[in-house]
Design a protein around this motif. Structure first.
Motif, PDB file in Angstrom:
ATOM      1  N   PHE A 110       0.829  -1.210   0.000  1.00 46.39           N
ATOM      2  CA  PHE A 110       0.000   0.000   0.000  1.00 46.39           C
ATOM      3  C   PHE A 110       0.861   1.257   0.000  1.00 46.39           C
ATOM      4  O   PHE A 110       0.602   2.202  -0.757  1.00 46.39           O
ATOM      5  CB  PHE A 110      -0.931  -0.036   1.220  1.00 46.39           C
ATOM      6  CG  PHE A 110      -1.771   1.188   1.394  1.00 46.39           C
ATOM      7  CD1 PHE A 110      -2.731   1.538   0.455  1.00 46.39           C
ATOM      8  CD2 PHE A 110      -1.623   1.993   2.511  1.00 46.39           C
ATOM      9  CE1 PHE A 110      -3.522   2.673   0.618  1.00 46.39           C
ATOM     10  CE2 PHE A 110      -2.405   3.116   2.687  1.00 46.39           C
ATOM     11  CZ  PHE A 110      -3.351   3.461   1.736  1.00 46.39           C
ATOM     12  N   MET A 111       1.885   1.297   0.828  1.00 40.40           N
ATOM     13  CA  MET A 111       2.738   2.482   0.890  1.00 40.40           C
ATOM     14  C   MET A 111       3.483   2.709  -0.418  1.00 40.40           C
ATOM     15  O   MET A 111       3.644   3.851  -0.852  1.00 40.40           O
ATOM     16  CB  MET A 111       3.710   2.388   2.077  1.00 40.40           C
ATOM     17  CG  MET A 111       3.024   2.468   3.428  1.00 40.40           C
ATOM     18  SD  MET A 111       1.913   3.879   3.632  1.00 40.40           S
ATOM     19  CE  MET A 111       3.062   5.227   3.537  1.00 40.40           C
ATOM     20  N   VAL A 112       3.920   1.645  -1.068  1.00 39.47           N
ATOM     21  CA  VAL A 112       4.575   1.805  -2.369  1.00 39.47           C
ATOM     22  C   VAL A 112       3.576   2.357  -3.384  1.00 39.47           C
ATOM     23  O   VAL A 112       3.880   3.289  -4.128  1.00 39.47           O
ATOM     24  CB  VAL A 112       5.185   0.467  -2.862  1.00 39.47           C
ATOM     25  CG1 VAL A 112       5.608   0.558  -4.321  1.00 39.47           C
ATOM     26  CG2 VAL A 112       6.361   0.066  -1.988  1.00 39.47           C
ATOM     27  N   VAL A 113       2.381   1.808  -3.388  1.00 38.39           N
ATOM     28  CA  VAL A 113       1.367   2.247  -4.354  1.00 38.39           C
ATOM     29  C   VAL A 113       1.022   3.719  -4.152  1.00 38.39           C
ATOM     30  O   VAL A 113       0.989   4.490  -5.118  1.00 38.39           O
ATOM     31  CB  VAL A 113       0.107   1.362  -4.279  1.00 38.39           C
ATOM     32  CG1 VAL A 113      -1.041   1.968  -5.064  1.00 38.39           C
ATOM     33  CG2 VAL A 113       0.421  -0.039  -4.785  1.00 38.39           C
ATOM     34  N   ILE A 114       0.779   4.142  -2.905  1.00 39.46           N
ATOM     35  CA  ILE A 114       0.342   5.527  -2.719  1.00 39.46           C
ATOM     36  C   ILE A 114       1.486   6.536  -2.748  1.00 39.46           C
ATOM     37  O   ILE A 114       1.236   7.731  -2.845  1.00 39.46           O
ATOM     38  CB  ILE A 114      -0.512   5.714  -1.445  1.00 39.46           C
ATOM     39  CG1 ILE A 114       0.299   5.490  -0.189  1.00 39.46           C
ATOM     40  CG2 ILE A 114      -1.751   4.869  -1.501  1.00 39.46           C
ATOM     41  CD1 ILE A 114      -0.428   5.912   1.081  1.00 39.46           C
ATOM     42  N   THR A 115       2.728   6.071  -2.664  1.00 41.15           N
ATOM     43  CA  THR A 115       3.842   7.016  -2.752  1.00 41.15           C
ATOM     44  C   THR A 115       4.493   7.016  -4.131  1.00 41.15           C
ATOM     45  O   THR A 115       4.983   8.046  -4.569  1.00 41.15           O
ATOM     46  CB  THR A 115       4.923   6.733  -1.688  1.00 41.15           C
ATOM     47  OG1 THR A 115       5.399   5.405  -1.833  1.00 41.15           O
ATOM     48  CG2 THR A 115       4.389   6.948  -0.287  1.00 41.15           C
ATOM     49  N   ASP A 116       4.499   5.887  -4.819  1.00 41.25           N
ATOM     50  CA  ASP A 116       5.207   5.791  -6.092  1.00 41.25           C
ATOM     51  C   ASP A 116       4.302   5.747  -7.317  1.00 41.25           C
ATOM     52  O   ASP A 116       4.770   5.993  -8.424  1.00 41.25           O
ATOM     53  CB  ASP A 116       6.094   4.532  -6.115  1.00 41.25           C
ATOM     54  CG  ASP A 116       7.183   4.550  -5.066  1.00 41.25           C
ATOM     55  OD1 ASP A 116       7.297   5.553  -4.341  1.00 41.25           O
ATOM     56  OD2 ASP A 116       7.909   3.550  -4.962  1.00 41.25           O
ATOM     57  N   VAL A 117       3.034   5.406  -7.149  1.00 42.92           N
ATOM     58  CA  VAL A 117       2.179   5.152  -8.300  1.00 42.92           C
ATOM     59  C   VAL A 117       0.981   6.079  -8.363  1.00 42.92           C
ATOM     60  O   VAL A 117       0.680   6.661  -9.395  1.00 42.92           O
ATOM     61  CB  VAL A 117       1.666   3.690  -8.281  1.00 42.92           C
ATOM     62  CG1 VAL A 117       0.730   3.415  -9.438  1.00 42.92           C
ATOM     63  CG2 VAL A 117       2.822   2.722  -8.289  1.00 42.92           C
ATOM     64  N   VAL A 134       7.928  -5.155  -9.264  1.00 41.11           N
ATOM     65  CA  VAL A 134       6.805  -5.275 -10.203  1.00 41.11           C
ATOM     66  C   VAL A 134       6.591  -3.936 -10.926  1.00 41.11           C
ATOM     67  O   VAL A 134       6.389  -3.908 -12.142  1.00 41.11           O
ATOM     68  CB  VAL A 134       5.517  -5.730  -9.474  1.00 41.11           C
ATOM     69  CG1 VAL A 134       4.285  -5.564 -10.363  1.00 41.11           C
ATOM     70  CG2 VAL A 134       5.669  -7.169  -9.017  1.00 41.11           C
ATOM     71  N   LEU A 135       6.656  -2.840 -10.204  1.00 43.48           N
ATOM     72  CA  LEU A 135       6.494  -1.531 -10.834  1.00 43.48           C
ATOM     73  C   LEU A 135       7.602  -1.260 -11.844  1.00 43.48           C
ATOM     74  O   LEU A 135       7.341  -0.745 -12.935  1.00 43.48           O
ATOM     75  CB  LEU A 135       6.482  -0.429  -9.772  1.00 43.48           C
ATOM     76  CG  LEU A 135       5.226  -0.345  -8.925  1.00 43.48           C
ATOM     77  CD1 LEU A 135       5.405   0.686  -7.825  1.00 43.48           C
ATOM     78  CD2 LEU A 135       4.035  -0.006  -9.783  1.00 43.48           C
ATOM     79  N   ALA A 136       8.829  -1.588 -11.483  1.00 48.97           N
ATOM     80  CA  ALA A 136       9.951  -1.375 -12.416  1.00 48.97           C
ATOM     81  C   ALA A 136       9.784  -2.257 -13.656  1.00 48.97           C
ATOM     82  O   ALA A 136      10.045  -1.802 -14.777  1.00 48.97           O
ATOM     83  CB  ALA A 136      11.272  -1.689 -11.721  1.00 48.97           C
ATOM     84  N   TRP A 137       9.314  -3.481 -13.473  1.00 47.32           N
ATOM     85  CA  TRP A 137       9.116  -4.399 -14.602  1.00 47.32           C
ATOM     86  C   TRP A 137       8.015  -3.870 -15.501  1.00 47.32           C
ATOM     87  O   TRP A 137       8.138  -3.907 -16.728  1.00 47.32           O
ATOM     88  CB  TRP A 137       8.762  -5.785 -14.072  1.00 47.32           C
ATOM     89  CG  TRP A 137       8.401  -6.774 -15.126  1.00 47.32           C
ATOM     90  CD1 TRP A 137       9.241  -7.375 -15.995  1.00 47.32           C
ATOM     91  CD2 TRP A 137       7.081  -7.219 -15.432  1.00 47.32           C
ATOM     92  NE1 TRP A 137       8.533  -8.200 -16.834  1.00 47.32           N
ATOM     93  CE2 TRP A 137       7.201  -8.129 -16.510  1.00 47.32           C
ATOM     94  CE3 TRP A 137       5.831  -6.974 -14.900  1.00 47.32           C
ATOM     95  CZ2 TRP A 137       6.108  -8.766 -17.057  1.00 47.32           C
ATOM     96  CZ3 TRP A 137       4.743  -7.622 -15.453  1.00 47.32           C
ATOM     97  CH2 TRP A 137       4.882  -8.504 -16.528  1.00 47.32           C
ATOM     98  N   ARG A 138       6.930  -3.374 -14.920  1.00 45.60           N
ATOM     99  CA  ARG A 138       5.809  -2.854 -15.722  1.00 45.60           C
ATOM    100  C   ARG A 138       6.184  -1.588 -16.469  1.00 45.60           C
ATOM    101  O   ARG A 138       5.651  -1.327 -17.536  1.00 45.60           O
ATOM    102  CB  ARG A 138       4.608  -2.566 -14.832  1.00 45.60           C
ATOM    103  CG  ARG A 138       3.950  -3.852 -14.330  1.00 45.60           C
ATOM    104  CD  ARG A 138       2.685  -3.536 -13.645  1.00 45.60           C
ATOM    105  NE  ARG A 138       1.849  -2.784 -14.581  1.00 45.60           N
ATOM    106  CZ  ARG A 138       0.539  -2.824 -14.615  1.00 45.60           C
ATOM    107  NH1 ARG A 138      -0.089  -3.570 -13.760  1.00 45.60           N
ATOM    108  NH2 ARG A 138      -0.138  -2.115 -15.468  1.00 45.60           N
TER     109      ARG A 138
END
Length: 161
Positions: free
Chosen positions: A82-89, A155-159
């Motif tokens: 959740f923290m990665v999603v709301i801070t990076d995405v 996963v974010l870097a891969w996408r």
């Protein structure tokens, strides 16, 4: 009431933000009401989910509290993602973090049950199991957050590649 124990209240430089002014208290309350409401609703949802987990996977009296350990580790993993999603995405609405992070995940994970479980194990003559549970929960929670953050960023870097 002017005494060394109760000094006289002084008004702040800007009376519009003074909490001693009734209008200032009203504005502060109105600004915080949505946050308090979403934390409360999220907390109820998280607590119900934790209760459901305890019904699905009950711990025997005097048994090792695997359910609480699993719930706390899973909640930590979810908070990592959740923290990665709301801070990076995702630029989330200002109430998403208090609702889900503080409310749902705060209600789902449970330090109080963890502490009671340790006390019950020790009181039941299983101090070694209580100490193991104490350490295992800490390690599992930290590992869950770290692995979840690492995987989410991978996963974010891969996408994005």
């Amino acid at each position: 009431m002017n005494s060394p124990h109760f000094p006289q209240m002084q008004e702040p430089a800007d009376p519009d933000v003074g909490l001693s002014v009734p209008a200032g208290r009203h504005e502060a309350l109105r600004a915080q009401s949505p946050v308090v409401a979403v934390v409360a609703v999220g907390g109820a949802i998280g607590a119900l989910a934790r209760y459901a987990a305890s019904l699905i996977w009950p711990t025997a009296v005097g048994g090792f509290p695997w359910t609480t350990l699993a719930v706390n580790a899973a909640g930590c993993a979810v908070i990592g993602v959740f923290m990665v999603v709301i801070t990076d995405v995702w630029a989330a609405h200002r109430l998403v973090r208090p609702f889900f992070g503080t409310g749902v995940l705060g209600g789902f994970t449970t330090f109080s049950t963890y502490a009671v479980d340790i006390q019950r194990l020790v009181a039941g003559g299983r101090a070694g199991a209580g100490l193991a549970y104490l350490g295992l929960t800490l390690l599992a929670a930290l590992a869950a957050v770290w692995i979840a953050v690492w995987l989410a960023r991978r996963v974010l870097a891969w996408r994005q590649a």
